[in-house]
Design an enzyme around this catalytic site. Sequence first.
Site, PDB file in Angstrom:
ATOM      1  N   ASN A 290      34.681  56.364  52.403  1.00 17.28           N
ATOM      2  CA  ASN A 290      34.213  55.108  52.892  1.00 17.28           C
ATOM      3  C   ASN A 290      34.745  55.025  54.296  1.00 17.28           C
ATOM      4  OD1 ASN A 290      32.999  54.775  50.415  1.00 17.28           O
ATOM      5  ND2 ASN A 290      34.568  53.738  49.377  1.00 17.28           N
TER       6      ASN A 290
ATOM      7  N   TYR B 284      46.635  36.975  29.340  1.00 21.56           N
ATOM      8  CA  TYR B 284      46.251  38.057  30.323  1.00 21.56           C
ATOM      9  C   TYR B 284      46.296  37.522  31.475  1.00 21.56           C
ATOM     10  CZ  TYR B 284      43.006  40.812  32.937  1.00 21.56           C
ATOM     11  OH  TYR B 284      42.428  41.343  34.100  1.00 21.56           O
ATOM     12  N   GLY B 285      46.204  38.486  32.351  1.00 28.16           N
ATOM     13  CA  GLY B 285      46.454  38.312  34.052  1.00 28.16           C
ATOM     14  C   GLY B 285      45.891  37.108  34.470  1.00 28.16           C
TER      15      GLY B 285
ATOM     16  N   LYS C 169      44.082  33.850  40.279  1.00 25.35           N
ATOM     17  CA  LYS C 169      42.864  33.449  40.480  1.00 25.35           C
ATOM     18  C   LYS C 169      42.716  31.973  40.190  1.00 25.35           C
ATOM     19  CE  LYS C 169      41.580  37.667  41.033  1.00 25.35           C
ATOM     20  NZ  LYS C 169      40.814  38.416  40.643  1.00 25.35           N
TER      21      LYS C 169
ATOM     22  N   ARG D 182      45.794  47.454  33.068  1.00 25.81           N
ATOM     23  CA  ARG D 182      46.279  47.137  34.678  1.00 25.81           C
ATOM     24  C   ARG D 182      47.811  47.694  34.916  1.00 25.81           C
ATOM     25  NH1 ARG D 182      42.543  43.868  37.779  1.00 25.81           N
ATOM     26  NH2 ARG D 182      40.947  43.814  36.638  1.00 25.81           N
TER      27      ARG D 182
ATOM     28  N   SER E 236      35.612  41.876  40.717  1.00 28.07           N
ATOM     29  CA  SER E 236      36.859  42.614  39.915  1.00 28.07           C
ATOM     30  C   SER E 236      36.244  43.783  39.591  1.00 28.07           C
ATOM     31  CB  SER E 236      36.967  41.592  38.807  1.00 28.07           C
ATOM     32  OG  SER E 236      37.372  40.387  39.178  1.00 28.07           O
ATOM     33  N   ALA E 237      37.172  44.784  39.678  1.00 29.28           N
ATOM     34  CA  ALA E 237      37.122  46.133  39.340  1.00 29.28           C
ATOM     35  C   ALA E 237      35.849  46.935  39.960  1.00 29.28           C
ATOM     36  CB  ALA E 237      36.812  46.489  37.566  1.00 29.28           C
ATOM     37  N   CYS E 238      35.829  46.597  41.287  1.00 26.24           N
ATOM     38  CA  CYS E 238      34.563  47.516  42.044  1.00 26.24           C
ATOM     39  C   CYS E 238      35.198  47.974  43.194  1.00 26.24           C
ATOM     40  CB  CYS E 238      33.657  46.311  42.566  1.00 26.24           C
ATOM     41  SG  CYS E 238      32.368  45.646  41.308  1.00 26.24           S
ATOM     42  N   GLY E 239      36.331  48.255  43.114  1.00 25.05           N
ATOM     43  CA  GLY E 239      37.088  49.266  44.027  1.00 25.05           C
ATOM     44  C   GLY E 239      37.835  48.421  45.342  1.00 25.05           C
ATOM     45  N   LYS E 240      38.353  47.477  45.269  1.00 25.54           N
ATOM     46  CA  LYS E 240      38.887  46.631  46.344  1.00 25.54           C
ATOM     47  C   LYS E 240      40.375  47.326  46.719  1.00 25.54           C
ATOM     48  CE  LYS E 240      38.741  42.141  45.174  1.00 25.54           C
ATOM     49  NZ  LYS E 240      38.146  42.366  43.793  1.00 25.54           N
ATOM     50  N   THR E 241      41.003  47.750  45.635  1.00 23.54           N
ATOM     51  CA  THR E 241      42.471  48.449  45.872  1.00 23.54           C
ATOM     52  C   THR E 241      42.296  49.699  46.284  1.00 23.54           C
ATOM     53  OG1 THR E 241      43.056  47.113  43.750  1.00 23.54           O
ATOM     54  CG2 THR E 241      44.589  48.775  44.569  1.00 23.54           C
ATOM     55  N   ASN E 242      41.285  50.334  46.004  1.00 20.44           N
ATOM     56  CA  ASN E 242      41.178  51.876  46.344  1.00 20.44           C
ATOM     57  C   ASN E 242      40.660  51.825  48.077  1.00 20.44           C
ATOM     58  OD1 ASN E 242      41.564  52.696  43.976  1.00 20.44           O
ATOM     59  ND2 ASN E 242      39.413  52.977  43.624  1.00 20.44           N
TER      60      ASN E 242
ATOM     61  N   HIS F 174      37.958  35.963  47.688  1.00 19.76           N
ATOM     62  CA  HIS F 174      37.968  37.126  46.794  1.00 19.76           C
ATOM     63  C   HIS F 174      38.044  38.383  47.510  1.00 19.76           C
ATOM     64  CE1 HIS F 174      37.359  39.333  42.482  1.00 19.76           C
ATOM     65  NE2 HIS F 174      38.726  39.449  42.876  1.00 19.76           N
TER      66      HIS F 174
ATOM     67  N   ASP G  14      43.249  41.979  46.926  1.00 21.39           N
ATOM     68  CA  ASP G  14      42.476  41.018  46.196  1.00 21.39           C
ATOM     69  C   ASP G  14      42.087  39.732  46.819  1.00 21.39           C
ATOM     70  OD1 ASP G  14      41.292  40.625  43.544  1.00 21.39           O
ATOM     71  OD2 ASP G  14      42.871  39.337  42.714  1.00 21.39           O
TER      72      ASP G  14
ATOM     73  N   TYR H 232      35.470  56.452  47.951  1.00 20.50           N
ATOM     74  CA  TYR H 232      37.044  56.629  48.092  1.00 20.50           C
ATOM     75  C   TYR H 232      37.231  56.838  49.473  1.00 20.50           C
ATOM     76  CZ  TYR H 232      36.752  56.925  43.147  1.00 20.50           C
ATOM     77  OH  TYR H 232      36.469  56.494  41.698  1.00 20.50           O
TER      78      TYR H 232
ATOM     79  N   ARG I  39      39.940  38.448  31.520  1.00 20.07           N
ATOM     80  CA  ARG I  39      39.521  37.081  31.712  1.00 20.07           C
ATOM     81  C   ARG I  39      38.415  36.540  31.040  1.00 20.07           C
ATOM     82  NH1 ARG I  39      37.011  36.537  35.919  1.00 20.07           N
ATOM     83  NH2 ARG I  39      37.176  38.730  36.896  1.00 20.07           N
TER      84      ARG I  39
HETATM   85  O1  SAT Z   1      42.920  39.326  35.577  1.00 13.89           O
HETATM   86  S1  SAT Z   1      42.552  39.162  37.175  1.00 13.89           S
HETATM   87  O2  SAT Z   1      41.522  38.193  37.418  1.00 13.89           O
HETATM   88  O3  SAT Z   1      43.915  38.951  37.836  1.00 13.89           O
HETATM   89  C1  SAT Z   1      41.963  40.525  37.896  1.00 13.89           C
HETATM   90  C2  SAT Z   1      40.413  40.382  38.190  1.00 13.89           C
HETATM   91  O4  SAT Z   1      39.712  40.287  37.192  1.00 13.89           O
HETATM   92  O5  SAT Z   1      40.053  40.420  39.336  1.00 13.89           O
HETATM   93 MN    MN Z   2      40.142  40.137  41.726  1.00 15.30          MN
END
Ligand code: SAT
Ligand code: MN
Length: 598
Positions: free
Chosen positions: A509, A212-213, A221, A382, A263-269, A241, A290, A506, A83
């Site tokens: 937590n 990009y995403g 977003k 990603r 972003s990229a701090c482990g939400k998916t995990n 978020h 997310d 992981y 982004r």
């Molecule tokens: O690229 S995205 O904004 O969808 C992913 C993220 O940064 O959270």
């Molecule tokens: Mn996100």
Amino acid sequence: MPDNRSEAVKSTNSPTSNPTLLAWVDEMAKLTKPDRIVWCDGSEEEKQRLTKEAVDKGILIPLNSEKRPGCYLHRSDPNDVARTEHLTFVCTRAKEAAGPNNNWMDPKEGYAKLGKLFDGSMKGRTMYVIPYLMGPAGSPFSKVGIEITDSVYVVLNMQLMTRMGRIALAALGDSSNDFNRGLHCTLDLDPEKRFICHFPEDNTIWSIGSGYGGNALLGKKCLALRIASFLGREEGWLAEHMLILGAEDPQGKKHYVVAAFPSACGKTNFAMMVPPARFKGWKITTMGDDIAWLRIGKDGRLWAVNPENGYFGVAPGTNTKTNPNAMASIAHNAIFTNVAMTKDGDVWWEGKDGEPPTELTDWRGQPWTPAAKTPAAHPNSRFTAPMRNNPILSEHADDPQGVPISAIIFGGRRATTVPLVMQSFNWAHGVYLGATMGSETTAAAAGQVGLVRRDPMAMLPFCGYDMGDYFGHWLKIQHRLADPPPIFLVNWFRKSPEGKFLWPGYGENMRVLAWILARAQGTAGAGETPLGWVPRAGDLDVTGLDLTPEQVRQATAIDLTEWGSELESQGELFTKLERTLPPTIRLERELLMARLRN
Ligand code: SAT
Ligand code: MN
């Protein structure tokens, strides 16, 4: 009604008779001048056809059909991998409405400036019209968006990330004009001509110059956070978020929590966590990884819906130990962006299982060996995967009402200061903890990685209006909650003076989550500090964990000197948001500072 639609639109089989939608698509076609218009229906046949087209054009590379059935790799332009917050604008009539947290452009200027770039931008190309639904079908909370794009990669990602096609047109109906108008064109991917503009007063998004995403998949977003947060303020709800997860204890009692991390701090995990052996009998389910749309139910509780239908997760670091459920989710029918490829057509990234293969093709398509100085996969590479691939998907993922929330968690990536977990004294203090959250920057956005910045509620890049007003909106929500869920601050990323992570993270937590849930039910102990409630020795279950009591102490400790500096440094945010910062938030800080001085 006179038919004044252009030849271009007439030549397609538009699957709707909604006059507002047809007129808008027509207007956008006149502006962008595509050769062809294709309305997406979301069918399997369409997916196959567009995938083949993308493969023929080299946009997608088929992966090994035995190891990764139905999976494809996309390599983006090396200039277009994250982004771009400095090119993202909120275009409200009054500059103040966007607030100091957003880049602002006058809507007239925005439409004129981007209009010039969009003019003729799809000449020689196909214009895809993507109707999509954010939120479950049949939910009064769901929102319809239409994204017009020239990118087949965007279509195929939207197909995974949203409920797309006929289902969305059916939700819109033949007469409603209540849909988000998204226009997207990749153009020549020149960062000089890249703009992501939001017009919340018109429910419109114009994005140009990036594939990009977060810049190009407009449902995510742009709509589900920036525009939705703006609408949420007007309509009395919250777009956040946040991941949403369910936790069922061994007695079968179920609770849901939401957690905001940048972003990229482990939400998916966290959303797909596997509890350690000590927590046998516990079951975690994923609602979302997310975004959460939070509303107050008739029962006075907070209810959460995940507007998305898939996961757009960070690949590096994902493996069968850190996140086996993500690994299962990407085993088939997934799209990978900017990861490395093995000789036999599988994917690879830093932190995947096992040793790095001796030979790879890196994310730019170049030969790579472990001796290389650059990573094989881009740090923000990603995967896009359908949520239905997730073995622990919540049975409520399609529930129109969503799930009731028992606790709210805020968390950042902080090497120092912030303890493993802390509970706020009350709602206002919890809002304060979220509002002043700091986190180290990650590769999810262009710019330097590892700098601590204030990222209020992990919404700094995504709040579609003035951040001070946003805090005020959060504070007001309490008045309508019969029994507000308790609010917690967590930090999985604290380091020892030697620079080692103090907490294993992981699945472990789960121990923190169990304490949070017990606190929410009033069944766990805690100690009071001047800053909030923390687990005392014995409150947090650390049985079977490979940590010394001293390590646990370090991970959970509150150092009043560090917090003195932390509160001091929050002053910068307060100055920035001075005009609209609610007095309650200012007073919370003064109270904490006074307590520290005592
Ligand atoms: O690229 S995205 O904004 O969808 C992913 C993220 O940064 O959270
Ligand atoms: Mn996100």
